[in-house]
Design a protein around this motif. Sequence first.
Motif, mmCIF file in Angstrom:
data_model
loop_
_atom_site.group_PDB
_atom_site.id
_atom_site.type_symbol
_atom_site.label_atom_id
_atom_site.label_comp_id
_atom_site.label_asym_id
_atom_site.label_seq_id
_atom_site.Cartn_x
_atom_site.Cartn_y
_atom_site.Cartn_z
ATOM 1 N N LEU A 12 20.425 6.939 13.044
ATOM 2 C CA LEU A 12 19.653 6.377 14.019
ATOM 3 C C LEU A 12 18.770 7.754 14.871
ATOM 4 C CD1 LEU A 12 19.644 3.974 16.528
ATOM 5 C CD2 LEU A 12 22.473 5.144 17.981
ATOM 6 N N ALA A 13 19.012 8.794 14.721
ATOM 7 C CA ALA A 13 17.654 9.406 15.717
ATOM 8 C C ALA A 13 16.884 9.918 14.532
ATOM 9 C CB ALA A 13 18.942 11.445 15.923
ATOM 10 N N ALA A 14 16.578 9.584 13.827
ATOM 11 C CA ALA A 14 15.495 9.261 12.520
ATOM 12 C C ALA A 14 14.308 8.103 13.141
ATOM 13 C CB ALA A 14 15.528 9.765 11.440
ATOM 14 N N PHE A 15 15.658 7.462 12.917
ATOM 15 C CA PHE A 15 14.804 5.961 13.245
ATOM 16 C C PHE A 15 14.141 5.244 14.670
ATOM 17 C CE2 PHE A 15 15.142 1.407 14.772
ATOM 18 C CZ PHE A 15 13.977 1.075 13.165
ATOM 19 N N GLN A 16 14.939 5.941 15.601
ATOM 20 C CA GLN A 16 14.088 6.375 16.970
ATOM 21 C C GLN A 16 12.500 7.311 16.577
ATOM 22 O OE1 GLN A 16 14.884 4.883 20.111
ATOM 23 N NE2 GLN A 16 17.094 4.957 20.055
ATOM 24 N N ASP A 17 12.316 8.439 16.459
ATOM 25 C CA ASP A 17 10.954 8.375 15.996
ATOM 26 C C ASP A 17 10.265 7.157 15.155
ATOM 27 O OD1 ASP A 17 11.484 10.536 18.095
ATOM 28 O OD2 ASP A 17 11.847 11.260 16.103
ATOM 29 N N GLU A 18 10.939 7.254 14.210
ATOM 30 C CA GLU A 18 9.799 6.500 12.986
ATOM 31 C C GLU A 18 9.649 5.079 13.245
ATOM 32 O OE1 GLU A 18 10.845 3.887 8.258
ATOM 33 O OE2 GLU A 18 12.570 5.512 9.702
ATOM 34 N N GLN A 19 10.402 4.273 14.417
ATOM 35 C CA GLN A 19 10.215 2.674 14.584
ATOM 36 C C GLN A 19 8.927 2.992 15.594
ATOM 37 O OE1 GLN A 19 10.324 1.231 18.110
ATOM 38 N NE2 GLN A 19 11.782 3.213 18.683
ATOM 39 N N ALA A 20 9.129 3.966 16.531
ATOM 40 C CA ALA A 20 7.929 4.328 17.217
ATOM 41 C C ALA A 20 6.430 4.174 16.412
ATOM 42 C CB ALA A 20 8.054 5.233 18.568
ATOM 43 N N GLU A 21 6.652 5.301 15.528
ATOM 44 C CA GLU A 21 5.799 5.659 14.813
ATOM 45 C C GLU A 21 5.401 3.739 14.275
ATOM 46 O OE1 GLU A 21 6.533 8.793 12.027
ATOM 47 O OE2 GLU A 21 6.396 9.913 13.406
ATOM 48 N N HIS A 22 5.680 3.068 13.416
ATOM 49 C CA HIS A 22 5.649 2.135 13.050
ATOM 50 C C HIS A 22 4.739 0.736 14.015
ATOM 51 C CE1 HIS A 22 6.709 2.520 8.865
ATOM 52 N NE2 HIS A 22 8.229 2.949 9.288
ATOM 53 N N CYS A 23 4.934 0.888 15.154
ATOM 54 C CA CYS A 23 4.892 -0.416 16.463
ATOM 55 C C CYS A 23 3.332 0.841 16.872
ATOM 56 C CB CYS A 23 6.158 0.192 17.145
ATOM 57 S SG CYS A 23 7.405 -1.314 17.351
ATOM 58 N N PRO A 166 13.137 3.043 3.406
ATOM 59 C CA PRO A 166 11.777 3.023 3.865
ATOM 60 C C PRO A 166 10.717 4.164 3.651
ATOM 61 C CG PRO A 166 13.109 2.925 5.606
ATOM 62 C CD PRO A 166 14.245 2.662 4.456
ATOM 63 N N ALA A 167 9.631 4.151 3.973
ATOM 64 C CA ALA A 167 9.019 5.870 2.563
ATOM 65 C C ALA A 167 8.943 7.136 4.105
ATOM 66 C CB ALA A 167 7.772 4.826 2.793
ATOM 67 N N PRO A 168 9.426 7.530 4.006
ATOM 68 C CA PRO A 168 9.541 8.192 4.915
ATOM 69 C C PRO A 168 7.655 8.489 5.157
ATOM 70 C CG PRO A 168 9.183 10.059 3.198
ATOM 71 C CD PRO A 168 9.540 8.487 2.434
ATOM 72 N N LYS A 169 7.671 8.907 6.811
ATOM 73 C CA LYS A 169 6.072 8.834 7.435
ATOM 74 C C LYS A 169 5.922 10.301 7.455
ATOM 75 C CE LYS A 169 4.789 5.726 8.733
ATOM 76 N NZ LYS A 169 3.723 5.233 8.303
ATOM 77 N N ALA A 170 7.060 11.572 7.497
ATOM 78 C CA ALA A 170 6.406 12.950 7.644
ATOM 79 C C ALA A 170 6.530 13.594 6.760
ATOM 80 C CB ALA A 170 7.702 13.448 8.719
#
Length: 786
Positions: A12-23, A166-170
């Motif tokens: 969940l902590a990782a998704f918090q950052d990931e969803q912000a990047e996607h949006c 989901p593909a890693p963004k970092a």
Amino acid sequence: MLTDAQIMAAVLAAFQDEQAEHCQTITQLLLDLEQHPAAEHKELLDQLFREAHSLKGGARAAGQPEVEQIAHAMEDLFSAVRQGRLALTPDTCDPIYAALHEIGAVMAQVGAKAPIDSAAAAAVVARLEAVVSAQADALPVVASSPAPAAAPASTAPPEHSDSAAPAPKADSLSVRVSIATLDTLLNETGELLAYTVRAQQRKQQVQEFGALPMRWRRTAHQVRPIIGKLQSLVETVQPTVHYLEGRQGFGSNSSHSPLGSRLSEHDLQALVEAFVQADTLISELERRLKAHLLETSEDHARLAAVTDRLHDQIRRTRMLPLATILNPLRLQVRDMVRSADKQAYIIIDDGGAEADRQVLDALRDVLLHMVRNAVDHGIEPPAERTAQGKPAEGQIKVLSRVNNDRLNLVIEDDGAGIDTAAIRHKAQALGLHSEAELHALSTSEVLDLIFLPGLSTSAVVNNLSGRGVGLDIVRTQLQRIQGHISIHSVAGQGTRFELSVPLSLTSAQSLLLQVGAEQYVVPLDAVQRIIAVEPEQMCVIEGQPSIIYQGRPTLLVQLAAVLNAGTTPTPSKLRVGQAALVVVLGTHERQVACQVDAVLGQHELVIHRLPEPLRRVRYISSATIMADGAVVPILDVVDVIRGALGLSHTFVAEVEPAPSQRRCRVLVVDDSLTTRTLQKNILEAAGYSVAQAVDGQEALEMLRTLLADGGCDVVLSDIDMPRLNGFELTSQIRADERMEHLPIILVTSLDTAADRERGIAAGADAYIVKRNFDQRVLLDTIKQLT
């Protein structure tokens, strides 16, 4: 082994950052497509679909069904756009932006562990589905472009299937580090820097120790001849004493003995050996101290270099791209323009700049205020722009560049500019200045008035602006982070704001003050001047002790009384001949003269943010650790000024009311801001009242206005200026019978004989060459002419 709950918490902590990047990515892609709808953007549409698909997969993995449903609905919509069944119009994009906003709201509720508003999420999904279905019903079915029911799944790349993660963004070489961890590391390096300063002090002490043997060396050098004589006497006395020992009349008390009976042969030998041994030991001490000093200096240099590098690297880890706060402005401008029924677009160039997160947090609201004002006050309606020969669509620019350790930003528009006459009228209506004072202000000084609280030239209060608080907040916020702002505007052409802020707030040049028994630090950027004020220089203005600083009355307070505002301050009594040490704090219209006990020096200090329980301590913004380990608070200058303005006066010196006699007024005319500022400071320090103009035309208009307010006593003008140069200004002044005897001094870099003759022919009374400029010559010339 991690439990299931711990694993889900990490996901969940990782998704918090990931969803912000996607949006954020979806927002930027939509804005590009919306701004250029006619261009071919197949790759951008494909990327939009992939972003929505990855967002859906991440939400499923993190156990967030509301976000998953919204992302799935967006995925369907983007699929319809890719297949040509739906066009990306502003009306189509509105529900997508609303969906992205709702995802942020859901994740904020998750982060706060609050109940999720599932109804709001469901309403967003329904709105997205309605857009797709309504468009599908409106379009005829084309045989050559079938739309299979499984289109979303079939058009998705294989690697983005629903079951795939989901593909890693970092980047694989990067990790996420929490801000709390970085703050802790930064505090540790701050203490390390303090100990580096202590190491420097220890090195200086060793240097002082190393100087002690030199004192012995000088003494030994002086007594070395005596020691040599003593050594020769020892050689002489030894055989004489032994030879005469048994003979009558020659004993140890014989008056013929060179040393008499005071020193024996053994004592004399011991004395000589002691001197020689002391000299040898001190020489060895000196040698070792020099070697130790050299090693200490090398160790200190290495420690300082490593500490600086470590501190800089950790400071940089706290820095974020400026684009993180600039890119959202595109969507905000889109919404503002539609709300105001105008047409405008924004150009953003971040210059690849990065800044500390704390600086960016402060700039976020500042930039929003600036852009909002540009849309509401600057950009004209399309019909009005077209009538003026401008493009119907206005332009707003946000540009940034890094200069050394500061970030410079420019916010400009090609709108109507600022109405200085309206500012003067509003300032007079609010009682900020009299009509005469407003007429004496230069254009730049009038423009600076818009930063005062409550001053707005907008006649209508709407959801964008008009309440007169935006630019006041802008300047206050910038002052809190040691920033500055200036303004340039041309009627009918647009307005340009220039901002300058530090890249980081982790260290700063500061002034250490002694206030009673305590020490405080103020940022050097907030210090205007340090002056000694005699009792006779104080005056009472509107019941408050004040001084005249740079031609303006400035409130005078005890800093100790401000900081101890909750207690009854002890009034300060100044006797004749006793000066008060005063530090002038603030900028522009907000300045306060604070009396302190001592100024202990200027230092570059590491700034430590206060822990959570102390975040809102009045007058204190942060703290620093001195070399001796003492913790010293750093003052919040904005709070101090506000506190001072609401404080009863605490000086009980016998002061006279402000003198009412008129001061000699000088009009400075020069298109160079630096030259005007230099001459203005020199003249005001000498007791003159100064008005300013940027060229001859503005000077001529100002002189005619000043005639109703006592006129002007002398004109100090440059020659090479736009619109109306110095020669032409002089001729026109002489042609006006009301000002034909007004003294005119030309101060210019033109130093040829022809230029001088032309100046005298035009009617100038004096001619001063800038290359040989001397303030005493200038002041003497003015004194002679007035």
